[in-house]
Design a protein around this motif. Structure first.
Motif, PDB file in Angstrom:
ATOM      1  N   PHE A  19      25.719 -32.919 -52.333  1.00  0.00           N
ATOM      2  CA  PHE A  19      25.506 -34.038 -51.428  1.00  0.00           C
ATOM      3  C   PHE A  19      26.452 -33.918 -50.236  1.00  0.00           C
ATOM      4  O   PHE A  19      27.525 -33.309 -50.334  1.00  0.00           O
ATOM      5  N   ALA A  20      26.067 -34.542 -49.111  1.00  0.00           N
ATOM      6  CA  ALA A  20      26.913 -34.560 -47.919  1.00  0.00           C
ATOM      7  C   ALA A  20      26.789 -35.915 -47.226  1.00  0.00           C
ATOM      8  O   ALA A  20      25.741 -36.575 -47.310  1.00  0.00           O
ATOM      9  N   LYS A  21      27.863 -36.330 -46.563  1.00  0.00           N
ATOM     10  CA  LYS A  21      27.888 -37.569 -45.776  1.00  0.00           C
ATOM     11  C   LYS A  21      27.402 -38.759 -46.600  1.00  0.00           C
ATOM     12  O   LYS A  21      26.405 -39.406 -46.283  1.00  0.00           O
ATOM     13  N   ARG A  22      28.144 -38.996 -47.696  1.00  0.00           N
ATOM     14  CA  ARG A  22      27.886 -40.128 -48.584  1.00  0.00           C
ATOM     15  C   ARG A  22      26.438 -40.151 -49.062  1.00  0.00           C
ATOM     16  O   ARG A  22      25.737 -41.169 -48.999  1.00  0.00           O
ATOM     17  N   ASP A  23      26.010 -39.009 -49.516  1.00  0.00           N
ATOM     18  CA  ASP A  23      24.709 -38.836 -50.166  1.00  0.00           C
ATOM     19  C   ASP A  23      23.510 -38.960 -49.231  1.00  0.00           C
ATOM     20  O   ASP A  23      22.364 -39.012 -49.694  1.00  0.00           O
ATOM     21  N   GLN A  24      23.735 -39.002 -47.919  1.00  0.00           N
ATOM     22  CA  GLN A  24      22.605 -39.064 -46.997  1.00  0.00           C
ATOM     23  C   GLN A  24      21.849 -37.736 -46.952  1.00  0.00           C
ATOM     24  O   GLN A  24      20.628 -37.709 -46.755  1.00  0.00           O
ATOM     25  N   TYR A  25      22.580 -36.652 -47.113  1.00  0.00           N
ATOM     26  CA  TYR A  25      21.986 -35.326 -46.993  1.00  0.00           C
ATOM     27  C   TYR A  25      22.318 -34.482 -48.221  1.00  0.00           C
ATOM     28  O   TYR A  25      23.243 -34.774 -48.986  1.00  0.00           O
ATOM     29  N   ILE A  26      21.556 -33.421 -48.383  1.00  0.00           N
ATOM     30  CA  ILE A  26      21.775 -32.441 -49.441  1.00  0.00           C
ATOM     31  C   ILE A  26      21.755 -31.055 -48.806  1.00  0.00           C
ATOM     32  O   ILE A  26      20.891 -30.767 -47.967  1.00  0.00           O
ATOM     33  N   VAL A  27      22.694 -30.221 -49.201  1.00  0.00           N
ATOM     34  CA  VAL A  27      22.716 -28.818 -48.769  1.00  0.00           C
ATOM     35  C   VAL A  27      22.520 -27.952 -50.004  1.00  0.00           C
ATOM     36  O   VAL A  27      23.183 -28.153 -51.035  1.00  0.00           O
ATOM     37  N   SER A  28      21.612 -26.992 -49.918  1.00  0.00           N
ATOM     38  CA  SER A  28      21.331 -26.117 -51.053  1.00  0.00           C
ATOM     39  C   SER A  28      21.311 -24.657 -50.615  1.00  0.00           C
ATOM     40  O   SER A  28      21.041 -24.348 -49.455  1.00  0.00           O
ATOM     41  N   ALA A  29      21.599 -23.764 -51.558  1.00  0.00           N
ATOM     42  CA  ALA A  29      21.614 -22.320 -51.299  1.00  0.00           C
ATOM     43  C   ALA A  29      20.728 -21.633 -52.323  1.00  0.00           C
ATOM     44  O   ALA A  29      20.543 -22.123 -53.443  1.00  0.00           O
ATOM     45  N   SER A  30      20.197 -20.457 -51.943  1.00  0.00           N
ATOM     46  CA  SER A  30      19.237 -19.802 -52.821  1.00  0.00           C
ATOM     47  C   SER A  30      19.283 -18.288 -52.676  1.00  0.00           C
ATOM     48  O   SER A  30      19.776 -17.749 -51.674  1.00  0.00           O
ATOM     49  N   PHE A  31      18.728 -17.625 -53.682  1.00  0.00           N
ATOM     50  CA  PHE A  31      18.537 -16.182 -53.624  1.00  0.00           C
ATOM     51  C   PHE A  31      17.578 -15.765 -52.509  1.00  0.00           C
ATOM     52  O   PHE A  31      17.477 -14.571 -52.200  1.00  0.00           O
ATOM     53  N   ASP A  32      16.851 -16.711 -51.929  1.00  0.00           N
ATOM     54  CA  ASP A  32      15.877 -16.363 -50.885  1.00  0.00           C
ATOM     55  C   ASP A  32      16.530 -16.130 -49.515  1.00  0.00           C
ATOM     56  O   ASP A  32      15.857 -16.139 -48.489  1.00  0.00           O
ATOM     57  N   HIS A  33      17.868 -15.952 -49.505  1.00  0.00           N
ATOM     58  CA  HIS A  33      18.665 -15.613 -48.318  1.00  0.00           C
ATOM     59  C   HIS A  33      18.930 -16.824 -47.417  1.00  0.00           C
ATOM     60  O   HIS A  33      19.480 -16.652 -46.318  1.00  0.00           O
ATOM     61  N   THR A  34      18.553 -18.024 -47.810  1.00  0.00           N
ATOM     62  CA  THR A  34      18.682 -19.178 -46.915  1.00  0.00           C
ATOM     63  C   THR A  34      19.494 -20.303 -47.533  1.00  0.00           C
ATOM     64  O   THR A  34      19.682 -20.374 -48.761  1.00  0.00           O
ATOM     65  N   LEU A  35      19.956 -21.196 -46.633  1.00  0.00           N
ATOM     66  CA  LEU A  35      20.458 -22.512 -47.012  1.00  0.00           C
ATOM     67  C   LEU A  35      19.513 -23.538 -46.401  1.00  0.00           C
ATOM     68  O   LEU A  35      18.917 -23.291 -45.351  1.00  0.00           O
ATOM     69  N   LYS A  36      19.384 -24.680 -47.062  1.00  0.00           N
ATOM     70  CA  LYS A  36      18.532 -25.734 -46.535  1.00  0.00           C
ATOM     71  C   LYS A  36      19.290 -27.059 -46.493  1.00  0.00           C
ATOM     72  O   LYS A  36      20.070 -27.369 -47.401  1.00  0.00           O
TER      73      LYS A  36
END
Length: 452
Positions: free
Chosen positions: A212-229
């Motif tokens: 989570f980021a900014k008091r749960d307003q956003y989510i950042v995720s990482a993956s084997f698919d070479h990207t972050l979202k």
């Protein structure tokens, strides 16, 4: 841990005397839609006899443990405690897998009746009475097992098709956990109700980390698919995809102020991103093999990274936010920390760094000076694959592929508790914000709640 099992023993004495109907009081009013059942009478008899076998033995040991405690006979108590732990290990290793096989055609029945110890929804007819008795016996066994730090039936949420690689608590609600799994999904789960509150679909491969980021307003995720979202946590929409890694992303973490993201991966780099623009502000190069994990320092001015080159590196990021030329070399390189791959690390105020490795050791370092404060040798046949500090920093826990949780004192490294959890292996763990329980992500894709 001092055991107080007298209340359990009272039920155990009655259970040993009767042998049936353990604890079956007050459940008559429970109503629900029954599950369909195709279990044969022979299958029911096998399951009931196996349950009786373990229940009577365990209840007898519980009574003996109480007498040993009342007589303050430490030697006798230790002997019976060891026998009880061996019985628990045998039950989880042999009996429960057999139950799962016998009810393989009805997985909902196994999860509800055996693992959940619930009588709601049991099939009607002649089988219902036998299943109710088995549930009541399992409830008594669960109380005794838990008193012995063996969690055979922890509260469990089944949400991912495969392993749960990442866990992260909400800052707004202590029962809400963010998960990332091998099934390429990010999910939000409420541990109180065991309900999935949201699902985020977009990654094309394993999700290795989610925060989570900014008091749960956003989510950042990482993956084997070479990207972050970057996701909007309220409506599950993908706001931005961060591209730049040339291979799988193995980890990501959000800065304490919520403005930046650090990531690392199989391209041997650590990258520093601005969340508002999605711009990659810096690529740190120095590792010579995959970078497994990265963490921000508590003040957000540095990034710690470690991986398969067995090195721990500390990167200075303060100058990146200004106009000065970025620092090309790491602030500190700590070599020879481990003799094998570094699998995970955790940080704590003021400058403590905890690492675990395939060499079966866990080490506490001062990342500012590079000094190794102490090493905790692993007594388990399997190495600890994940580590985590409690929020206060007074405790840390390790989780391993052999399903053991071990809790240590940060000050001394002393082993305080060793907890066995029934699963196929632990991949991730977190302390709850109030330190009442641990959550673990398992290889079979479940999230388990283990009360402390």
């Amino acid at each position: 841990k001092k055991l107080s099992m007298i209340s359990v023993a009272k039920q155990s004495v009655a259970a040993v005397r009767s042998g049936v109907g353990l604890g079956g009081v007050g459940d008559k009013a429970e109503q629900s839609v029954p599950l369909a059942s195709t279990l044969t009478v022979q299958t029911m008899n096998v399951m009931e006899k196996a349950t009786d076998h373990y229940a009577v033995k365990l209840c007898t040991l519980a009574v003996l443990l109480v007498f040993a405690e009342l007589k303050q006979n430490a030697e006798l108590f230790s002997r019976y405690l060891l026998l009880a732990q061996q019985l628990a290990a045998d039950f989880t290793r042999n009996c429960l897998p057999c139950f799962a096989d016998l009810t393989s055609s009805e997985p909902d029945l196994y999860r509800t009746c055996i693992c959940g110890k619930q009588v709601k929804g049991l099939p009607k007819g002649s089988k219902r009475g036998a299943l109710r008795q088995m549930v009541f016996k399992l409830r008594i066994m669960d109380q005794i097992f838990s008193a012995l730090d063996v969690f055979v039936f922890p509260k469990t949420w089944y949400g991912h098709d495969n392993g749960v690689k990442s866990l992260f608590f909400s800052v707004l609600e202590s029962s809400i956990v963010l998960t990332g799994g091998y099934d390429s999904l990010v999910k939000i789960v409420d541990l109180k109700t065991l309900q999935c509150l949201g699902q985020f679909v977009g990654h094309r491969s394993v999700v290795t980390a989610a925060e989570f980021a900014k008091r749960d307003q956003y989510i950042v995720s990482a993956s084997f698919d070479h990207t972050l979202k970057l996701w909007n946590s309220q409506n599950a929409t993908c706001l931005r995809t961060l591209q730049g890694h040339e291979d799988g992303v193995l980890h990501c973490t959000v800065s304490p102020d919520g403005r930046f993201v650090a990531s690392c991966g199989m391209d041997n780099t650590v990258r520093y991103w601005e969340m508002s623009s999605g711009a990659c502000k810096r690529v740190f190069r120095g590792h010579t093999n995959w970078v497994k994990v990265c963490r921000f320092s508590p003040d957000g001015t540095k990034i710690m990274s470690a991986g398969m080159d067995r090195k721990v590196m500390v990167w200075e990021i303060g100058v990146i936010q200004g106009t000065e030329k970025p620092q090309l070399k790491p602030f500190r390189v700590i070599e020879n920390v481990h003799s094998d791959y570094v699998l995970d690390l955790s940080v704590c105020k003021p400058c403590l760094l905890l690492t675990t490795s395939r060499d079966r050791t866990v080490k506490l370092l001062n990342w500012m000076t590079g000094e190794i404060l102490y090493s905790v040798p692993s007594l388990r046949p399997s190495w600890a694959c994940c580590v985590a500090f409690s929020d206060c920093g007074k405790l840390f826990a390790t989780g391993s592929f052999d399903s053991f949780l071990v809790i240590h004192s940060t000050k001394t490294g002393e082993r305080l508790r060793e907890i066995k959890v029934h699963n196929h292996g632990i991949l991730s763990l977190r302390f709850s914000p109030n330190r009442d329980y641990l959550v673990v992500g398992t290889q079979e894709g479940s999230v388990q709640q283990v009360w402390l």
